[in-house]
Design an enzyme around this catalytic site. Sequence first.
Site, PDB file in Angstrom:
ATOM      1  N   CYS A   2       0.822  -1.197   0.000  1.00  0.00           N
ATOM      2  CA  CYS A   2       0.000   0.000   0.000  1.00  0.00           C
ATOM      3  C   CYS A   2       0.860   1.252   0.000  1.00  0.00           C
ATOM      4  O   CYS A   2       2.087   1.194  -0.018  1.00  0.00           O
ATOM      5  CB  CYS A   2      -0.903   0.002   1.236  1.00  0.00           C
ATOM      6  SG  CYS A   2      -1.884  -1.500   1.415  1.00  0.00           S
ATOM      7  N   ILE A  53      -4.093  -7.751  -0.998  1.00  0.00           N
ATOM      8  CA  ILE A  53      -3.324  -8.985  -1.137  1.00  0.00           C
ATOM      9  C   ILE A  53      -3.912 -10.087  -0.256  1.00  0.00           C
ATOM     10  O   ILE A  53      -4.057 -11.226  -0.672  1.00  0.00           O
ATOM     11  CB  ILE A  53      -1.841  -8.754  -0.756  1.00  0.00           C
ATOM     12  CG1 ILE A  53      -1.217  -7.658  -1.637  1.00  0.00           C
ATOM     13  CG2 ILE A  53      -1.046 -10.050  -0.855  1.00  0.00           C
ATOM     14  CD1 ILE A  53      -1.107  -8.004  -3.102  1.00  0.00           C
ATOM     15  N   ASN A  75       1.685  -0.164   5.463  1.00  0.00           N
ATOM     16  CA  ASN A  75       2.203  -0.581   4.159  1.00  0.00           C
ATOM     17  C   ASN A  75       3.100  -1.778   4.385  1.00  0.00           C
ATOM     18  O   ASN A  75       4.130  -1.662   5.059  1.00  0.00           O
ATOM     19  CB  ASN A  75       2.988   0.578   3.528  1.00  0.00           C
ATOM     20  CG  ASN A  75       3.789   0.142   2.311  1.00  0.00           C
ATOM     21  OD1 ASN A  75       3.377  -0.759   1.579  1.00  0.00           O
ATOM     22  ND2 ASN A  75       4.922   0.779   2.086  1.00  0.00           N
TER      23      ASN A  75
END
Length: 632
Positions: A2, A53, A75
Amino acid sequence: MCGIAGIFHYETVKPVDPKRVETMTNALAHRGPDGAGVWTAPGVGLGHRRLSIIDLAGSPQPMHSADGRAVIVFNGEIYNYRRLRRELEQGGAQFRTDGDTETILAAWQKWGPRCLERLDGMFAFALYDCATRQLFLARDRLGVKPLYIAELPGGALAFASELKGLLANPLLRRTIDPLAIEDFMTWGYVPDHRAILRGVRKLPAGHYELLEHGRTPASPVQWWDVSFAERSRGSQQDHSAELLHLMREGVTSRMVADVPLGAFLSGGVDSSSVVALMSEASAQPVTSCSIGFDVAGVDETAHARKVAELFRTDHHERIVSADQFDEIDRIAAIFDEPFADASALPTLRVCELAREHVTVALSGDGADEALAGYRRQLFHAREEQARAVLPQFLREPVFGALGSIWPKADWAPRPLRAKATLLSLAQNGEAGYARALAILAPEQRAAIYGEGMIRDRGDYRAEQPFETLMRGAPTRSGLDRAQYADLKFWLPGDILTKTDRTSMAVGLEAREPLLDHRFIEFAARLPHRQRIRGTMGKWLMKHTMERYLHDDILYRPKQGFVTPIADWFRGPLADAARSVASSELLVGSGWFARKPLAELAEAHIAGRSDNSRVLWQLLVLERSLRHLKPSG
């Protein structure tokens, strides 16, 4: 994978405009095309772009903890989150999602900053604790995931996964730091201790920051380091078995995904080993992707094809040619900061190819740093042996004098190109290894700098932080110190930056199983003889992988992801080489002198010397400076 961004007022609690945070996160849309979100409270704002994901529909961000106390933007991937989640559930934690993000929130509430020690993965995240009114910024052990931080007027900080997220904030001043240019001209990238813009910095790998309203930010806290100070006992057979176990663990843990998954395959030892272990663990053929070049001498696609045939992968390949190198402006936009590793374009190409077939791709990054796979590490170990025998007062005048008069013979056979070695032996080990790693030595940089750069950099030299890092390393030998410097300086600054930016530019998640911290810590304890044997690096890994890979893959000379820019600058890109001497951004700024830049280009084009790397550096720098100029 991300993109994250946010704003935090540490001096005076002020409202945060959610539109400003949204603008910052929108600049990172390529990192997260599947979703977006913004959350604000007095004095803080968090933004997120999502590439789905795991738990594709159930883990939107910013995410609140079950009790509403904490909020996170994250992230990365936590590979052990299921095991960690079970442990937290036994302690009473409740979960509403099936993903790894909520696990970090629960771990923070139970262990505070010590939660980082329990996370196995790659990550950069910002977590705001509403109860304590603290902002917790953290980055993974080895710096796989980036985090930029900028000082804003009025006692505020902004942060983002990439510099472009900060550039989207109108309060950011776009003032180039000349010391970053000195760093870049030395290493070919801007290392993690600096950023190209003044007032911007990067959270170092293995560090965190804990920020509070009403308190000036303190220095980052190191929460992880790798030590080379101990040596493992046991037989070579035992070490080989453990190495294989750790490699398998690293690979299988990174194969967890709810989307299609594959691998980069260059045909070298590292990526071939990853593909071999993926094939062992998978019931389906592994998707593999390779990039080649239109110059036969640096094309490895035939080797990659052999490995693909051996493991019956679903293999895809593509050729990069010189006429594709006009995408330098795209490279400048992707990296924001100047980045002169010429393999960035082929890496981007292999990411584009992979993204056509998968959403996650495993790479072979990390083994060279962990197991002494670079030739420079072997040379440094031998030079350190010579330094131990010959005292400095003898080496400096003898080797220094020889090195100063020895010709720089790029055209000669390698044994006759001794200039760099002689100059290195004249110095201490730290300075010698810095010279081996640098693209341009101090005297070479001085020869092309203009008066403005000489004035602006003052007494600073880019080698100074590098040498300080080596001197303070927890190590026992010169080889240890070289590997430590590569892991802490070169790996996050060059290799991982390249992989992160190029993969994220196309919405692909790259994972590095050979950077599993348990593998790195084990490798750091191996005896020298199991890292280097004779002239061969990564010896134990190659020996271990004999059961999977043929000798022509394991023991052929290391080639690396080489690009034929020397040939291109003498052919289709000759005009681009000449253009650096007429650049107003380079010469007009006073940072570089026009005449020596012109001489570099002409000498290279005529074949008198190989100046391709410095010409590529200058071209990349010029395009990056264009990109960083304020619009309008």
